[in-house]
Scaffold this motif. Sequence first.
Motif, PDB file in Angstrom:
ATOM      1  N   GLY A  27       0.789  -1.222   0.000  1.00 56.46           N
ATOM      2  CA  GLY A  27       0.000   0.000   0.000  1.00 56.46           C
ATOM      3  C   GLY A  27       0.824   1.275   0.000  1.00 56.46           C
ATOM      4  N   PHE A  28       2.027   1.238   0.592  1.00 54.60           N
ATOM      5  CA  PHE A  28       2.862   2.436   0.645  1.00 54.60           C
ATOM      6  C   PHE A  28       3.166   2.963  -0.743  1.00 54.60           C
ATOM      7  N   TYR A  29       3.384   2.054  -1.682  1.00 51.51           N
ATOM      8  CA  TYR A  29       3.777   2.457  -3.033  1.00 51.51           C
ATOM      9  C   TYR A  29       2.589   2.737  -3.961  1.00 51.51           C
ATOM     10  N   THR A  30       1.383   2.826  -3.382  1.00 47.82           N
ATOM     11  CA  THR A  30       0.209   3.253  -4.159  1.00 47.82           C
ATOM     12  C   THR A  30      -0.142   4.710  -3.887  1.00 47.82           C
ATOM     13  N   GLN A  31       0.614   5.395  -3.040  1.00 47.63           N
ATOM     14  CA  GLN A  31       0.198   6.696  -2.523  1.00 47.63           C
ATOM     15  C   GLN A  31       0.514   7.885  -3.429  1.00 47.63           C
ATOM     16  N   HIS A  32       1.123   7.662  -4.578  1.00 50.35           N
ATOM     17  CA  HIS A  32       1.406   8.790  -5.479  1.00 50.35           C
ATOM     18  C   HIS A  32       0.106   9.265  -6.125  1.00 50.35           C
ATOM     19  N   THR A  33      -0.136  10.548  -6.080  1.00 51.14           N
ATOM     20  CA  THR A  33      -1.377  11.130  -6.585  1.00 51.14           C
ATOM     21  C   THR A  33      -1.256  11.598  -8.035  1.00 51.14           C
ATOM     22  N   ASN A  34      -0.059  11.558  -8.575  1.00 52.76           N
ATOM     23  CA  ASN A  34       0.182  11.833  -9.989  1.00 52.76           C
ATOM     24  C   ASN A  34       0.869  10.618 -10.612  1.00 52.76           C
ATOM     25  N   GLU A  35       0.981  10.626 -11.933  1.00 48.23           N
ATOM     26  CA  GLU A  35       1.750   9.570 -12.585  1.00 48.23           C
ATOM     27  C   GLU A  35       3.159   9.532 -12.003  1.00 48.23           C
ATOM     28  N   LYS A 131      -3.194 -11.219  -4.948  1.00 53.40           N
ATOM     29  CA  LYS A 131      -4.264 -10.767  -4.051  1.00 53.40           C
ATOM     30  C   LYS A 131      -4.019  -9.288  -3.780  1.00 53.40           C
ATOM     31  N   ASN A 132      -5.042  -8.477  -3.991  1.00 55.36           N
ATOM     32  CA  ASN A 132      -4.906  -7.026  -3.909  1.00 55.36           C
ATOM     33  C   ASN A 132      -4.895  -6.550  -2.457  1.00 55.36           C
ATOM     34  N   THR A 133      -3.812  -6.881  -1.751  1.00 52.05           N
ATOM     35  CA  THR A 133      -3.720  -6.535  -0.332  1.00 52.05           C
ATOM     36  C   THR A 133      -3.545  -5.039  -0.098  1.00 52.05           C
ATOM     37  N   ALA A 134      -3.156  -4.287  -1.122  1.00 53.94           N
ATOM     38  CA  ALA A 134      -3.058  -2.828  -0.996  1.00 53.94           C
ATOM     39  C   ALA A 134      -4.428  -2.168  -1.092  1.00 53.94           C
TER      40      ALA A 134
END
Length: 211
Positions: A27-35, A131-134
């Motif tokens: 989940g940490f590496y999904t936090q970018h709000t732009n490309e 499995k989409n754990t993020a």
Amino acid sequence: MGLFSGSSGRTAFGPLPPAPHPIGVNGFYTQHTNELALRIRERKTAFSGDDFAVKDAANGQTIFQVNGKVMSLSGKKDVRDAQGVDLFTIRKKHMAIRKTYKGDDAKTGQEIFKVESSVFVMGTKLKITFKNTAGRGEDLTLTLRGDLFDRKAEITLDSGQPIARISREFANAGQIFFDKQTYVLTIAPGVDASLLLAICVCLDEAANDQG
């Protein structure tokens, strides 16, 4: 600039829409709000074995590191964060009918994603399951289609929505174009950059296996 400040550049394809919800295994590496655009060095031969850094294509900041041990000899590759902490161990499944790679959690050794390779009429196809754990914890499948050797590809959800692109080109305000030994992975907001990088490592291995 912070890790998730986001890249201001755009590929020739135009901007990627945000993911409908967080997608990935970290989940940490999904936090970018732009490309987020990552510059990745292509491994040209099956015998190159040095480590290398994966950097933000816009500002040069190191985001990940890849252990360059030759998979055919050592049986594994490691994906690490910028501080050198192991995230994934990637192994090739030698007994699989299709060319298959699996990603294990570096701490627990548990398999957390699988990448299967096949050839189709227009190029190469990778099927990525995890499995989409993020996000919501559901089982997800991503599909990569493109030219394995030219590093030109798109990664999509089952719905067909693109969530990442691979290209030799990356344009920001300076219109930067990288050499033939590097390519750029552009990741949509809300998508796990560590997982997408691991997919590129598998793509690189698949290309060398066929080369």
